[in-house]
Structure formats: structure tokens, C-alpha cells
Design an enzyme around this catalytic site. Structure first.
Site, PDB file in Angstrom:
ATOM      1  N   HIS A 196     -14.126 -25.817  11.425  1.00  0.00           N
ATOM      2  CA  HIS A 196     -13.267 -24.853  12.098  1.00  0.00           C
ATOM      3  C   HIS A 196     -12.374 -24.062  11.222  1.00  0.00           C
ATOM      4  CE1 HIS A 196     -15.033 -26.365  15.902  1.00  0.00           C
ATOM      5  NE2 HIS A 196     -14.900 -27.503  15.333  1.00  0.00           N
ATOM      6  N   LYS A 244       0.284  -9.780  -9.565  1.00  0.00           N
ATOM      7  CA  LYS A 244      -1.002  -9.980  -8.698  1.00  0.00           C
ATOM      8  C   LYS A 244      -2.225 -10.378  -9.685  1.00  0.00           C
ATOM      9  CE  LYS A 244      -1.980  -8.910  -4.714  1.00  0.00           C
ATOM     10  NZ  LYS A 244      -2.300  -9.615  -3.529  1.00  0.00           N
ATOM     11  N   SER A 288      -2.822  -5.639  -9.590  1.00  0.00           N
ATOM     12  CA  SER A 288      -2.487  -4.479  -9.066  1.00  0.00           C
ATOM     13  C   SER A 288      -2.027  -3.499  -9.680  1.00  0.00           C
ATOM     14  CB  SER A 288      -1.639  -4.936  -7.957  1.00  0.00           C
ATOM     15  OG  SER A 288      -0.910  -4.265  -7.308  1.00  0.00           O
ATOM     16  N   ASN A 341      -6.084 -10.773  -8.403  1.00  0.00           N
ATOM     17  CA  ASN A 341      -6.933 -10.919  -7.309  1.00  0.00           C
ATOM     18  C   ASN A 341      -8.436 -11.263  -7.504  1.00  0.00           C
ATOM     19  OD1 ASN A 341      -4.889  -9.677  -5.487  1.00  0.00           O
ATOM     20  ND2 ASN A 341      -5.047  -7.539  -6.371  1.00  0.00           N
ATOM     21  N   SER A 374     -39.713  12.702  -4.946  1.00  0.00           N
ATOM     22  CA  SER A 374     -39.209  11.183  -4.764  1.00  0.00           C
ATOM     23  C   SER A 374     -39.064  10.697  -6.295  1.00  0.00           C
ATOM     24  CB  SER A 374     -40.347  10.262  -4.159  1.00  0.00           C
ATOM     25  OG  SER A 374     -41.565  10.646  -4.670  1.00  0.00           O
ATOM     26  N   GLU A 377     -14.979 -10.742  -3.767  1.00  0.00           N
ATOM     27  CA  GLU A 377     -14.646  -9.827  -2.842  1.00  0.00           C
ATOM     28  C   GLU A 377     -15.630  -8.885  -2.698  1.00  0.00           C
ATOM     29  OE1 GLU A 377     -10.207  -8.646  -2.131  1.00  0.00           O
ATOM     30  OE2 GLU A 377     -10.162  -9.583  -3.981  1.00  0.00           O
TER      31      GLU A 377
END
Ligand code: ARG
Length: 463
Positions: A157, A284, A278, A286, A24, A291
């Protein structure tokens, strides 16, 4: 290969593959500093209780400090030959000071030692996580104060519901993280119990002073049952749960950021330093950081299940399965800390698109509730107001106009309680200031709340 720590009764050496399978040290080396601290406290206590002489204790402590120094300087190579961090340290100590090193294991076993080191290590981790949580709370309070008057669409909602202020939304995130902080404080409190001195499972015949060790290591109490003490891993589950809650919160926050960044929505802009492009689409930008935070939450939440499954079939007391607890939680902690560390800068550099936020806030009859409240404040029972306003919305929809564009004469055909003052009541930019009850979204409330948070954080050195 023979293991000098426990191989007395063995004829054969351990199979090489089994050694690799069972070691370990590749992950419990993280407990190195904790183990040294525990060993020093144990050595001090052994001499206090006259189990070893003061001279022996001093030599053990000197040796342990030398081992730590070598390790810090990168001069101590940890080896899988000695299985785990505890035996690596004992070997290094014996190499450093000779036969006396072997006395360090009097009145303890690896079973209570690993539980002690682990609690100590997690206690340090809890301090680090608490610091990071407070950093985010600080960033949120600062930004909420700056954005206290920014009208922002509020959703239920995920459909437009009522306008709020952006600052109020940020303070909602703050509440989640403030609860996480409380939870971590409680988790830390629960793990602050010393198992050392329980030995393998039945306690020890040496006249040790466990309270003295607890005192030296800052543990609040000592465990009451030696069998439970070496087999209990509730504190690891507590830790995993607390980390999971934090990651669940960060993931929800991330989801909102990704949604707000959506090309059609564009309510916020995340700083370029937190986005990537991208490899094929040149245009792009992002929102990778939120994320990834959302993505990493999965494994952290999974760590709690892993621990439950690891533990649920184990009889008392120590079972080697327990060795697996460390890699599970250590990985989870790594994720939590890295996600927490990025959030303050992401929040402080976040740009909100105020113009779009205001336009969105006014769409889709988001002031209908204000109109119902207006009627009810004039004495109409709320259920009736709701019904009347429903009809007004239907009318406005058929004419493709907003509530503010309905003339007073038309309003009066729905209810004679409606007067000229209705227009200020349903003006989004004015009505927001009326939401003044405790916890409501008015700019004044947000400023007051943000100030309260900032001033509470001052004790931790925040400005
Ligand atoms: N490496 C072990 C662990 O992490 C230490 C305890 C070993 N105890 C034993 N009886 N083999 O759990």
C-alpha cells in the site's frame, strides 16, 4: 499519375492527393531488407519447381542483390509513386535487369508478400528485444548480488511493511523481465509461420513449393488457409501485447525509481548522466529517464488497443486498412527498444543510500511481524500472536518507543512466552537472515538466486 503495376484497367491516373494519402513507403521502407530476402527465396523456389528457368532465377537473384546494394549505398531512391516497399523493389528490379524483373510476382501477391515481410521483420525485432531484455536481466543480477546484504524498506500500500534486501527488490524486477523474455520467445514462435504462396486470397495454380520457401527463410511451418493467411494480424497483436507488458513493467520500475529519488525519501541516487536540471530552479536534479519511460509506456499500451480497433470490423480477407498496422507497431517497437536500451546502465550506476535505507527499514514497527512469528514459533496460534503484538505495538506507540526498547518485564505482561531471545528475533539486521524459504529475501538467498541467473545467462555470452 498512372501506376504501371496495376493500372491496366484504368483510364485515369491516380489523384496526386490520393497517392500521398495512400502511400506506405514512408514507413514500410523498414521492410526493405525483409522483402529482398523473401524475393530471393521466392525466385529460388520458382526455378526449383521449374516455373522459371535456373538462368532466370539466377538473374532475378543477381538483380535483387544489386538492388539491395544500391539501397545500402544510398543510391536507390524510394518513391511514393510506387506506393509501397514491395512495388518500389519490383520497379527497381525491373530497371536493373529488364523485363525479366516482372516475373518475380508469379505465384504470389502483395497480400501474402506483405504478411511474410512483416513476420520476418518482427522476427528480427523480437531477437533485438530479447537481447535487450537479457542485458537488463544481467545488470539486475549483477547489482542484486552486490546489494544482497543491503537492508531496504519493503512496502505494501506504499506504506512501510517489512524490511527486505535491496538485492531482493532488484530480483523482483528481474522476474518481471524474465517473464517478458519468455513471452517474447512465445510471440516469436507464433509469428514464425509462412503466409507466402497464399497469393491474393485463394492460393495459386502454380506448382509452388511453399515448404521450401519456409525452409529458406527459417519459418517453422507454412500457413494452412490462404484466406486466413493474408488477413491474419494476430501476430502483430501478440507483439503489441508482449511489448505492452514489458513497458508496463518498465513503467512500474520507473515509478519506484522516481519515488525513491523523491527529495524527502532519497533512498537512491540516479546517476547524473540520466537526470536533467531545471531551466529556472538551479538546484534541481530530476529523474527524467524513468519519467519518460513511464510516459512512453502509454503509447505502447495504446498500440494494442489501436490494433484491436483496426481489426475488429474487418471481413476476410485483405483490406487496405491493414496497411495501418505497420506504423502502429513500428512506433511502439521504437519506444520499447529505446527504453530497454537505457535500463542496464541506469541500473548499474544506481546508488543506494544504505544508511537511510536501514533507518527507514526500522521505522513504524516494521518488525512487528517478526515478533508475531516469534510467538507462534513458541506455540502461540498465529491469530493470537497477531492480537498480542497489536497490543504491544499500541503500547509502544503510546510510549513513543520501538519494539526493541521494550523491557523483558513489560513484554512478559503481554505474553509469558516471551523470553530474552526475543531481542535477536526482532532485530531487523538479524531477522532478515532467517527469511530462507525458496523465494524469500535473505541475503544468502539473493546471492544464490543472482548467481543462478548469471550462470544461466552465460549461454548468451554474458560473463
Ligand atoms: N502496402 C500494402 C500494405 O501494407 C501492401 C498490400 C497491398 N495490397 C493491395 N491489395 N492493395 O498493406
Amino acid at each position: 499519375m498512372k501506376n504501371s503495376t496495376w493500372s491496366g484497367r484504368f483510364k485515369k491516373g491516380l489523384d496526386e492527393e490520393v497517392l500521398e494519402f495512400s502511400e506506405s513507403i514512408s514507413f514500410d521502407h523498414l521492410l526493405f531488407d525483409s522483402d529482398i530476402r523473401v524475393c530471393i527465396a521466392h525466385a529460388e523456389m520458382l526455378s526449383e519447381c521449374k516455373i522459371i528457368s535456373k538462368k532466370e532465377s539466377n538473374m532475378l537473384i543477381k538483380g535483387l542483390n544489386a538492388v539491395q546494394k544500391k539501397y545500402d549505398a544510398g543510391k536507390l531512391k524510394l518513391s511514393i509513386k510506387f506506393e509501397d516497399v514491395h512495388m518500389n523493389i519490383e520497379q527497381a528490379l525491373t530497371k536493373e535487369i529488364g523485363e525479366l524483373g516482372k516475373k518475380i510476382h508469379m505465384g504470389r501477391s502483395r497480400n501474402d508478400l506483405v504478411a511474410t515481410d512483416f513476420r520476418l521483420y518482427l522476427r528480427d525485432c523480437s531477437d533485438l528485444i530479447l537481447e535487450k531484455l537479457r542485458d537488463i536481466r544481467y545488470a539486475l543480477a549483477l547489482s542484486a548480488h552486490d546489494n544482497s546484504g543491503v537492508i531496504f524498506p519493503g512496502y505494501t500500500h506504499l506504506q512501510l511493511a517489512q524490511p527486505v534486501t535491496f538485492g531482493h527488490h532488484l530480483l523482483a524486477w528481474h522476474e518481471m523481465l524474465a517473464r517478458d523474455e519468455q513471452r517474447m520467445v512465445q510471440t516469436k514462435d507464433r509469428l514464425n509461420v509462412l503466409p507466402l504462396g497464399s497469393a491474393a486470397l485463394s492460393g495459386t495454380p502454380y506448382k509452388i513449393d511453399r515448404k521450401s520457401v519456409a525452409n529458406k527463410l527459417g519459418f517453422k511451418t507454412v500457413s494452412s488457409n490462404s484466406m486466413d493467411a493474408v488477413s491474419d494480424r494476430d501476430f502483430v497483436c501478440d507483439f503489441a501485447y508482449t511489448c505492452s507488458m514489458t513497458m508496463m513493467h518498465l513503467s512500474r520500475i520507473s515509478e519506484e525509481l522516481v519515488f525513491w529519488m523523491n527529495s524527502h525519501i532519497k533512498l537512491v541516487d540516479i546517476d547524473e548522466a540520466f537526470c536533467t536540471g531545471s531551466s529556472i530552479m538551479p538546484q534541481k536534479k530530476n529523474p527524467d529517464v524513468p519519467e519518460l519511460v513511464r510516459g512512453k509506456s502509454g503509447a505502447v499500451i495504446g498500440s494494442l488497443t489501436s490494433l484491436f480497433v483496426l481489426l475488429k470490423g474487418l471481413p476476410l480477407t485483405y483490406n487496405r486498412d491493414l496497411q495501418e498496422d505497420k506504423s502502429i507497431i513500428l512506433e511502439a517497437i521504437g519506444s520499447v527498444v529505446s527504453c530497454l536500451a537505457l535500463m542496464p546502465r541506469l541500473i548499474l550506476t544506481l546508488k543506494v543510500n544504505k544508511e537511510r535505507a536501514l533507518i527507514f527499514s526500522k521505522q513504524d514497527y516494521s518488525n512487528a511481524t517478526d515478533l508475531a512469528d516469534y510467538l507462534s514459533m513458541k506455540g502461540v496460534p498465529f491469530r493470537t500472536s497477531h492480537e498480542i503484538v497489536g497490543k504491544i505495538v499500541k503500547y509502544a506507540e503510546s510510549k513513543n518507543i520501538s519494539l526493541n526498547e521494550i523491557s523483558l518485564d513489560v513484554f512478559k505482561t503481554f505474553s509469558n512466552k516471551i523470553n530474552k531471545d526475543v531481542y535477536t528475533s526482532i532485530d531487523v539486521e538479524r531477522s532478515i537472515h532467517t527469511k530462507k524459504a525458496i523465494g524469500a529475501s535473505s541475503p544468502a538467498n539473493v546471492r544464490k538466486e543472482a548467481k543462478k541467473i548469471l550462470s544461466a545467462l552465460k549461454v548468451y555470452g554474458y560473463k
